[in-house]
Enzyme design. Structure first.
Site, PDB file in Angstrom:
ATOM      1  CD  GLU A   1      -3.060   0.061  -5.949  1.00 45.09           C
ATOM      2  OE1 GLU A   1      -3.611   1.109  -5.541  1.00 45.09           O
ATOM      3  OE2 GLU A   1      -2.205  -0.551  -5.291  1.00 45.09           O
TER       4      GLU A   1
ATOM      5  CG  HIS B   1      -6.637  -8.402  -7.890  1.00 44.61           C
ATOM      6  ND1 HIS B   1      -6.783  -9.467  -7.031  1.00 44.61           N
ATOM      7  CD2 HIS B   1      -6.328  -7.331  -7.120  1.00 44.61           C
ATOM      8  CE1 HIS B   1      -6.584  -9.037  -5.797  1.00 44.61           C
ATOM      9  NE2 HIS B   1      -6.298  -7.746  -5.816  1.00 44.61           N
TER      10      HIS B   1
END
Ligand code: ACO
Length: 376
Positions: A313, A255
């Site tokens: 996700e 991320h």
């Protein structure tokens, strides 16, 4: 590198603060996501999506009367303009991918807007996605049911049956958890458009385009595909190692902001565990846990000290799969949740009324002289 004004270039705008917002805050070092004052773990599993939309917009949770009125206002905005339906039918005949169909359909919202376009858009997103999903499968759309809440109606319009309470709760937990996330790429895109005093539909069309990419909202489908490809825990290491060796990124990990585990991953993991424990496909859940563990170990080997962790996700994929949604609905369903944040940001940016206009640093040639085409 210094620009002409002395400002420094930050590739990917990393570390640049582009807005002040009260909608959500992300602390990437501590792994904390705050939604209008509430930690994501505190609120996601407890409230309806309508309450989150209201919260992001009004900076407070609605009381019972306000909530009832807001639910009715949203449910009353589910009708799509006739031309939107025609467009979706034409797109389905050409098998246009879901996110492209969503983007085009959102654009046609301008044909019929109320005095509250932000609410129109939030209400219409799941309707567009569900209608298109059915058209793609040669099924007639299911009419929205105004007696159902936002999330329940989405599942109803997708499958044609009233969903169980557990499924609705799981979906709401997901939609709430992804409703907003600081200055992510799609939200920034929306704010840039609105900051020119352009309209909300234009901003949300831009946001849908930004969300589609695999480095943003397009990752959960591929993340689940990898779990299926691995098939059983003993294959995890070989398959993942080979992907890293080929220079591929492991979808669902890493991320830009988080250097610790994405707090939304925990919220969704708990919701997924609950869902899988009740619907019986516990094997896939257990396999995903093994895949996650192996991926984290290999990523630490691959980029030591970079702390590449599980992002939202990975468990999105698992949860939405548990809800019976096919992978091609994962990113559109992300949009159904995130449009709450996008529209709230647009209203906030509009109130701010400050053009967003960064600089670039010119690195091209200088001092060139024009010559005739035959002399070049
Ligand atoms: N698998 C393998 N390597 C990775 C991964 C990954 N998932 N993520 C980052 N790396 C590598 C990068 O290639 C980079 O290596 P390099 O220096 O040799 O180029 C290094 O780790 C550092 O990367 P970061 O600077 O931490 O990553 P960045 O901020 O540029 O990208 C991103 C973040 C796009 C999310 C990235 O981690 C990625 O591509 N992940 C996979 C896709 C994904 O899961 N996307 C969903 C994001 S969550 C969301 O948008 C809702």
């Amino acid at each position: 590198m210094g620009g002409s004004s002395g400002a420094s270039f930050a590739p990917g705008l990393e570390g640049v603060v582009a807005a002040e917002t009260r909608i959500s805050g992300v602390d990437g070092e501590a792994g904390v996501l705050t939604l209008a004052g509430f930690p994501v773990e505190e609120i996601s599993g407890r409230v309806t999506f309508e309450e989150i939309v209201y919260l992001l917009r009004h900076d407070e949770l609605p009381d019972a009367g306000e909530l009832a009125a807001f639910r009715t206002a949203l449910a009353g905005r589910r009708g799509l303009p006739g031309a939107t339906l025609e467009l979706l039918r034409a797109a389905a005949a050409r098998k246009v991918p879901e996110m492209d169909a969503l983007r085009m359909a959102v654009d046609t919202s301008s044909l019929d807007l109320s005095d509250d376009p932000a609410l129109d858009l939030v209400a219409r997103f799941p309707v567009i996605v569900a209608v298109y999903h059915r058209l793609l499968r040669d099924e007639e759309p299911v009419a929205p049911d105004p007696s159902l809440g936002h999330a329940a109606n989405y599942l109803y319009m997708l499958g044609g049956e009233r969903p169980g309470e557990g499924s609705v709760r799981a979906l709401e937990t997901y939609l709430n958890a992804v409703s907003d996330h600081g200055m992510n790429a799609s939200t920034f895109a929306a704010r840039v458009v609105v900051a020119t005093r352009s309209d909300l539909v234009s901003a949300i069309v831009g946001a849908v385009g930004a969300l589609k990419g695999p480095l943003h909202g397009g990752a959960p489908g591929p993340a689940l595909d990898v779990v299926f490809e691995i098939g059983s825990a003993e294959n995890a290491e070989a398959v993942l190692r080979e992907k890293l060796r080929r220079g591929e990124r492991l979808m669902g990990f890493g991320h830009r902001i988080y250097r610790v585990r994405d707090p939304r991953a925990d919220v969704l993991a708990a919701a997924a565990e609950h869902l899988f424990a009740t619907n019986g496909d516990k094997e896939l859940y257990d396999l995903a846990l093994q895949v996650e563990k192996t991926a984290l170990r290999l990523l630490e080997e691959h980029r030591p000290g970079r702390n590449l962790q599980t992002n939202v996700e990975f468990y999105t994929a698992l949860l939405l799969h548990g809800l019976g949604l096919p992978t091609d609905l994962f990113t559109p369903t992300f949009a159904v949740g995130r449009v709450a944040g996008w529209t709230a940001h647009c209203l906030e940016q509009r109130a701010e009324d400050r053009l967003i206009r960064p600089q670039s640093e010119y690195v091209g040639a200088t001092g060139r002289s024009w010559t005739l085409p035959e002399e070049r």
